[in-house]
Design a protein around this motif. Structure first.
Motif, PDB file in Angstrom:
ATOM      1  N   GLY A  14      31.575  21.487   6.391  1.00  0.00           N
ATOM      2  CA  GLY A  14      31.397  20.554   6.461  1.00  0.00           C
ATOM      3  C   GLY A  14      30.511  19.285   5.340  1.00  0.00           C
ATOM      4  N   SER A  15      29.407  20.721   5.103  1.00  0.00           N
ATOM      5  CA  SER A  15      28.751  20.733   4.236  1.00  0.00           C
ATOM      6  C   SER A  15      28.505  21.536   3.088  1.00  0.00           C
ATOM      7  N   GLY A  16      27.689  21.127   2.128  1.00  0.00           N
ATOM      8  CA  GLY A  16      27.070  22.204   1.180  1.00  0.00           C
ATOM      9  C   GLY A  16      28.032  22.679   0.691  1.00  0.00           C
ATOM     10  N   ILE A  17      27.668  24.515   0.663  1.00  0.00           N
ATOM     11  CA  ILE A  17      27.864  25.353   0.300  1.00  0.00           C
ATOM     12  C   ILE A  17      29.956  25.505   0.844  1.00  0.00           C
ATOM     13  N   ALA A  22      35.623  24.459  -0.109  1.00  0.00           N
ATOM     14  CA  ALA A  22      36.437  24.140   0.245  1.00  0.00           C
ATOM     15  C   ALA A  22      37.899  23.167  -0.967  1.00  0.00           C
ATOM     16  N   GLU A  23      36.832  22.402  -1.229  1.00  0.00           N
ATOM     17  CA  GLU A  23      37.226  21.663  -2.479  1.00  0.00           C
ATOM     18  C   GLU A  23      38.010  22.492  -3.715  1.00  0.00           C
ATOM     19  N   ARG A  24      37.242  23.674  -3.605  1.00  0.00           N
ATOM     20  CA  ARG A  24      37.441  25.144  -4.622  1.00  0.00           C
ATOM     21  C   ARG A  24      38.918  25.388  -4.087  1.00  0.00           C
ATOM     22  N   THR A 191      21.703  21.052  -0.992  1.00  0.00           N
ATOM     23  CA  THR A 191      22.211  21.312  -0.171  1.00  0.00           C
ATOM     24  C   THR A 191      21.788  20.806   0.448  1.00  0.00           C
ATOM     25  N   PRO A 192      22.088  20.076   1.726  1.00  0.00           N
ATOM     26  CA  PRO A 192      21.709  19.128   3.417  1.00  0.00           C
ATOM     27  C   PRO A 192      20.456  20.342   3.332  1.00  0.00           C
ATOM     28  N   MET A 193      20.740  21.815   3.559  1.00  0.00           N
ATOM     29  CA  MET A 193      20.209  22.701   3.958  1.00  0.00           C
ATOM     30  C   MET A 193      18.227  23.505   3.663  1.00  0.00           C
ATOM     31  N   PRO A 216      26.311  23.618  -5.138  1.00  0.00           N
ATOM     32  CA  PRO A 216      27.136  24.816  -4.857  1.00  0.00           C
ATOM     33  C   PRO A 216      28.708  25.270  -5.101  1.00  0.00           C
ATOM     34  N   ASP A 217      29.141  24.310  -6.148  1.00  0.00           N
ATOM     35  CA  ASP A 217      30.264  24.445  -7.149  1.00  0.00           C
ATOM     36  C   ASP A 217      29.973  25.722  -7.642  1.00  0.00           C
ATOM     37  N   GLU A 218      29.338  26.067  -7.927  1.00  0.00           N
ATOM     38  CA  GLU A 218      28.780  27.429  -8.977  1.00  0.00           C
ATOM     39  C   GLU A 218      28.873  28.544  -7.804  1.00  0.00           C
ATOM     40  N   ILE A 219      28.547  28.047  -6.742  1.00  0.00           N
ATOM     41  CA  ILE A 219      28.418  29.427  -5.787  1.00  0.00           C
ATOM     42  C   ILE A 219      30.586  29.279  -5.368  1.00  0.00           C
TER      43      ILE A 219
END
Ligand SMILES: NC(=O)c1ccc[n+]([C@@H]2O[C@H](COP(=O)([O-])OP(=O)(O)OC[C@H]3O[C@@H](n4cnc5c(N)ncnc54)[C@H](OP(=O)(O)O)[C@@H]3O)[C@@H](O)[C@H]2O)c1
Length: 250
Positions: A14-17, A22-24, A191-193, A216-219
């Motif tokens: 639901g967030s961050g990485i 999920a998007e990728r 990220t939010p973390m 996050p998109d790099e991870i």
């Protein structure tokens, strides 16, 4: 290069990485289920990603006895499960103080380790068991942290070091069953973390040799590789992606 399995459950999606992964994966045509405790956060992430391939379900991974029932629900949503991404965790900053040994009470220790240590182990074990029972040559990707590669003073780094060890031990054992289990140990990722010290993506971050935060998109690209057909040659390992963090010892 294509995903080795394309029905994927992402805990912490639901967030961050987890959200970036999920998007990728949706962009690559996979069916993805994102999972977290907060339904609103999941709904917002789903609206942002806006893919017909994306589903969400709320669940608390700390409820270890409910993992198997949850997998059944996830399976029904996706029409099968071929991969799990374990990105759900509480950050060291969750307790709102520092990293020193005296910064944590026993209750706070339990709150953090129930999710990052206990649930992380049982989730991984139950996912392996799910694949063995269903005879699925599945993928599991754990999010550890480069905090595992530092001199550890608290529970967060210790929990992440345990994940690296379980990833290695279980990855080498169940690779024989076609189950590919790997991990990523990111450095400071925007990220939010890490919102308490990462205020903008362009902020200079000198602890990393690359002098910036990781996106996050790099991870997510690394996650894609590790869960791809090419990624199969990496089995039981955790890839450190920390931009050359000068506090990490590996
Ligand atoms: N960002 C970094 O610098 C960094 C560095 C190294 C490693 N990591 C690791 O990368 C992973 C992803 O972190 P992130 O940076 O993307 O942080 P994040 O945005 O805070 O994502 C963590 C997600 O886990 C979910 N979560 C927490 N506890 C849960 C529970 N008990 N059951 C189900 N879901 C739960 C949270 O959603 P809810 O609160 O709604 O449940 C949240 O969406 C974590 O394992 C983290 O330790 C992050």
């Amino acid at each position: 290069m294509k995903l080795r399995n394309d029905h994927i459950v992402i805990f912490g999606g639901g967030s961050g990485i987890g959200k970036a992964i999920a998007e990728r994966f949706c962009t690559a045509g996979a069916k993805v289920l994102i999972v977290g405790r907060t339904e609103k956060k999941l709904a917002e992430a789903a609206a942002e990603i806006a893919s017909d391939h994306l589903h969400y379900l709320p669940f608390d991974i700390a409820d270890c006895d409910a993992h198997r029932d949850f997998f059944a629900k996830a399976e029904a949503k996706l029409g099968g499960i071929g991969g799990f991404v374990n990105a759900a965790a509480l950050g060291a900053g969750t307790i709102g103080r520092g990293y020193e040994p005296w910064d944590i009470t026993p209750d706070e220790w339990t709150m953090l380790t129930d999710v990052n240590f206990k649930a992380a182990f049982f989730l991984m074990r139950n996912e392996i068991n799910y694949f063995l029972e269903k005879e699925v040559r599945g993928n599991i990707l754990n999010l550890a942290s480069n905090a595992a590669c530092m001199d550890i003073r608290g529970s967060y780094g210790a929990s992440k070091e345990a994940i690296i060890k379980w990833t290695r031990a279980l990855g080498k054992k169940y690779g024989h069953n076609g189950i590919i289990l790997n991990g990523i140990a990111p450095g400071a990722t925007f990220t939010p973390m890490i919102a308490s010290y990462a205020h903008e993506i362009d902020q200079k971050y000198e602890r990393h040799a690359i002098e910036r935060f990781i996106r996050p998109d790099e991870i997510a690209e690394l996650a894609f590789y590790l869960m791809s057909d090419y990624g199969e040659i990496i089995c039981g390992h955790t890839v450190v992606a920390d931009g050359g963090d000068n506090k990490a010892t590996l």
